[in-house]
Motif scaffolding. Structure first.
Motif, PDB file in Angstrom:
ATOM      1  N   THR A  61      33.341  26.912  39.442  1.00  0.00           N
ATOM      2  CA  THR A  61      34.451  27.752  39.028  1.00  0.00           C
ATOM      3  C   THR A  61      34.947  28.515  40.246  1.00  0.00           C
ATOM      4  O   THR A  61      34.217  29.337  40.797  1.00  0.00           O
ATOM      5  N   ASP A  62      36.153  28.208  40.680  1.00  0.00           N
ATOM      6  CA  ASP A  62      36.750  28.932  41.795  1.00  0.00           C
ATOM      7  C   ASP A  62      37.466  30.161  41.276  1.00  0.00           C
ATOM      8  O   ASP A  62      38.060  30.147  40.197  1.00  0.00           O
ATOM      9  N   GLY A  63      37.397  31.200  42.071  1.00  0.00           N
ATOM     10  CA  GLY A  63      38.087  32.418  41.689  1.00  0.00           C
ATOM     11  C   GLY A  63      37.999  33.461  42.772  1.00  0.00           C
ATOM     12  O   GLY A  63      37.504  33.212  43.869  1.00  0.00           O
ATOM     13  N   VAL A  64      38.477  34.622  42.440  1.00  0.00           N
ATOM     14  CA  VAL A  64      38.582  35.711  43.395  1.00  0.00           C
ATOM     15  C   VAL A  64      37.587  36.813  43.046  1.00  0.00           C
ATOM     16  O   VAL A  64      37.546  37.289  41.913  1.00  0.00           O
ATOM     17  N   TYR A  65      36.818  37.193  44.046  1.00  0.00           N
ATOM     18  CA  TYR A  65      35.938  38.360  43.931  1.00  0.00           C
ATOM     19  C   TYR A  65      36.652  39.558  44.519  1.00  0.00           C
ATOM     20  O   TYR A  65      37.368  39.441  45.507  1.00  0.00           O
ATOM     21  N   TYR A  66      36.423  40.703  43.904  1.00  0.00           N
ATOM     22  CA  TYR A  66      36.948  41.957  44.432  1.00  0.00           C
ATOM     23  C   TYR A  66      35.960  43.055  44.055  1.00  0.00           C
ATOM     24  O   TYR A  66      35.161  42.897  43.125  1.00  0.00           O
ATOM     25  N   ASN A  75      44.700  38.627  39.351  1.00  0.00           N
ATOM     26  CA  ASN A  75      44.672  37.392  40.127  1.00  0.00           C
ATOM     27  C   ASN A  75      44.286  36.219  39.233  1.00  0.00           C
ATOM     28  O   ASN A  75      43.122  35.980  38.990  1.00  0.00           O
ATOM     29  N   SER A  76      45.265  35.507  38.742  1.00  0.00           N
ATOM     30  CA  SER A  76      44.974  34.340  37.909  1.00  0.00           C
ATOM     31  C   SER A  76      45.495  33.055  38.539  1.00  0.00           C
ATOM     32  O   SER A  76      45.254  31.981  38.039  1.00  0.00           O
ATOM     33  N   ASP A 124      40.173  42.476  50.668  1.00  0.00           N
ATOM     34  CA  ASP A 124      40.440  42.970  49.319  1.00  0.00           C
ATOM     35  C   ASP A 124      39.983  41.936  48.298  1.00  0.00           C
ATOM     36  O   ASP A 124      39.589  42.279  47.189  1.00  0.00           O
ATOM     37  N   ASN A 125      40.070  40.668  48.687  1.00  0.00           N
ATOM     38  CA  ASN A 125      39.714  39.558  47.805  1.00  0.00           C
ATOM     39  C   ASN A 125      38.960  38.503  48.592  1.00  0.00           C
ATOM     40  O   ASN A 125      39.271  38.242  49.754  1.00  0.00           O
ATOM     41  N   PHE A 126      37.992  37.875  47.944  1.00  0.00           N
ATOM     42  CA  PHE A 126      37.236  36.775  48.534  1.00  0.00           C
ATOM     43  C   PHE A 126      37.310  35.606  47.567  1.00  0.00           C
ATOM     44  O   PHE A 126      36.810  35.684  46.445  1.00  0.00           O
ATOM     45  N   LEU A 127      37.990  34.533  47.981  1.00  0.00           N
ATOM     46  CA  LEU A 127      38.149  33.349  47.136  1.00  0.00           C
ATOM     47  C   LEU A 127      36.998  32.396  47.417  1.00  0.00           C
ATOM     48  O   LEU A 127      36.820  31.937  48.548  1.00  0.00           O
ATOM     49  N   MET A 151      40.165  31.244  38.627  1.00  0.00           N
ATOM     50  CA  MET A 151      41.409  30.577  38.995  1.00  0.00           C
ATOM     51  C   MET A 151      41.380  29.092  38.610  1.00  0.00           C
ATOM     52  O   MET A 151      42.406  28.541  38.255  1.00  0.00           O
ATOM     53  N   ALA A 152      40.219  28.453  38.718  1.00  0.00           N
ATOM     54  CA  ALA A 152      40.129  27.023  38.395  1.00  0.00           C
ATOM     55  C   ALA A 152      38.683  26.628  38.154  1.00  0.00           C
ATOM     56  O   ALA A 152      37.767  27.183  38.758  1.00  0.00           O
TER      57      ALA A 152
END
Length: 188
Positions: A61-66, A75-76, A124-127, A151-152
């Motif tokens: 699962t890919d996505g953004v950490y904050y 962040n979608s 600010d974000n880590f993908l 995100m995916a």
């Protein structure tokens, strides 16, 4: 080192009479060399030229950490990251996706560095992929300090080199063993 996919591949091959040996090397080197196979690989049409795909092994699962104290949960999609201070591991598909969207990501050497940069406010974000990153966060003793926006979700496979002798037989045996591991509850 081991992990879910590693353990499933070892068990799956063992059930069909094969002894799997897994070596950890940088992804770029693994793709360039592809001695027998790649673990775990996402589907890419260009890989079909040199590799056979197994049945689905797992997913990522890919996505953004904050940071939990950072009010940025909107962040979608990759487009939501435009204009933000976002990092991704160089060489990973997440980095390439940002570049494809016209985003100039901060280059991160590995997941641990990305988490630490995020923790200290250098990002600010880590993908990145959720499964591996959640493990690193726990291992670093930073549980509860970050939030995650999906995100995916991508399926992952064992890719076997078409140039490797007996790759067709390996693929057939692997898929058979994987079905058995899933059916008898070992996978779960």
């Amino acid at each position: 080192m081991s992990g879910f996919d590693y353990e499933v591949v070892i068990e799956t091959f063992a059930r069909t009479g094969w002894l799997a040996r897994i070596a950890f090397v940088p992804w770029k080197r693994a793709v360039a060399v592809v001695p027998a196979g790649l673990l775990s690989c996402a589907y890419r049409a260009q890989r079909e030229e040199f590799a056979f795909y197994s049945e689905q092994l797992s997913s990522t699962t890919d996505g953004v950490y904050y940071r939990s104290d950072f009010a940025d949960d909107q962040n979608s999609s990759h487009a939501d990251l435009i204009g933000k201070k976002v990092g991704a591991v160089t060489g990973y598909s997440t980095h390439a996706k940002l570049t494809d969207f016209g985003i100039d990501p901060i280059d991160i050497p590995n997941g641990e560095a990305g988490i630490k940069m995020l923790e200290h406010g250098r990002l600010d974000n880590f993908l990145n992929g959720r499964q591996a990153t959640d493990f690193l966060i726990k291992w670093l003793g930073l549980s509860g300090r970050f939030r995650f926006s999906i995100m995916a979700d991508k399926p992952l496979f064992l890719c076997l080199s078409k140039a490797f002798p007996l790759s067709n037989l390996l693929l057939e045996d692997f898929n058979k063993g994987l079905a058995e591991v899933k059916a008898d509850g070992t996978y779960a």
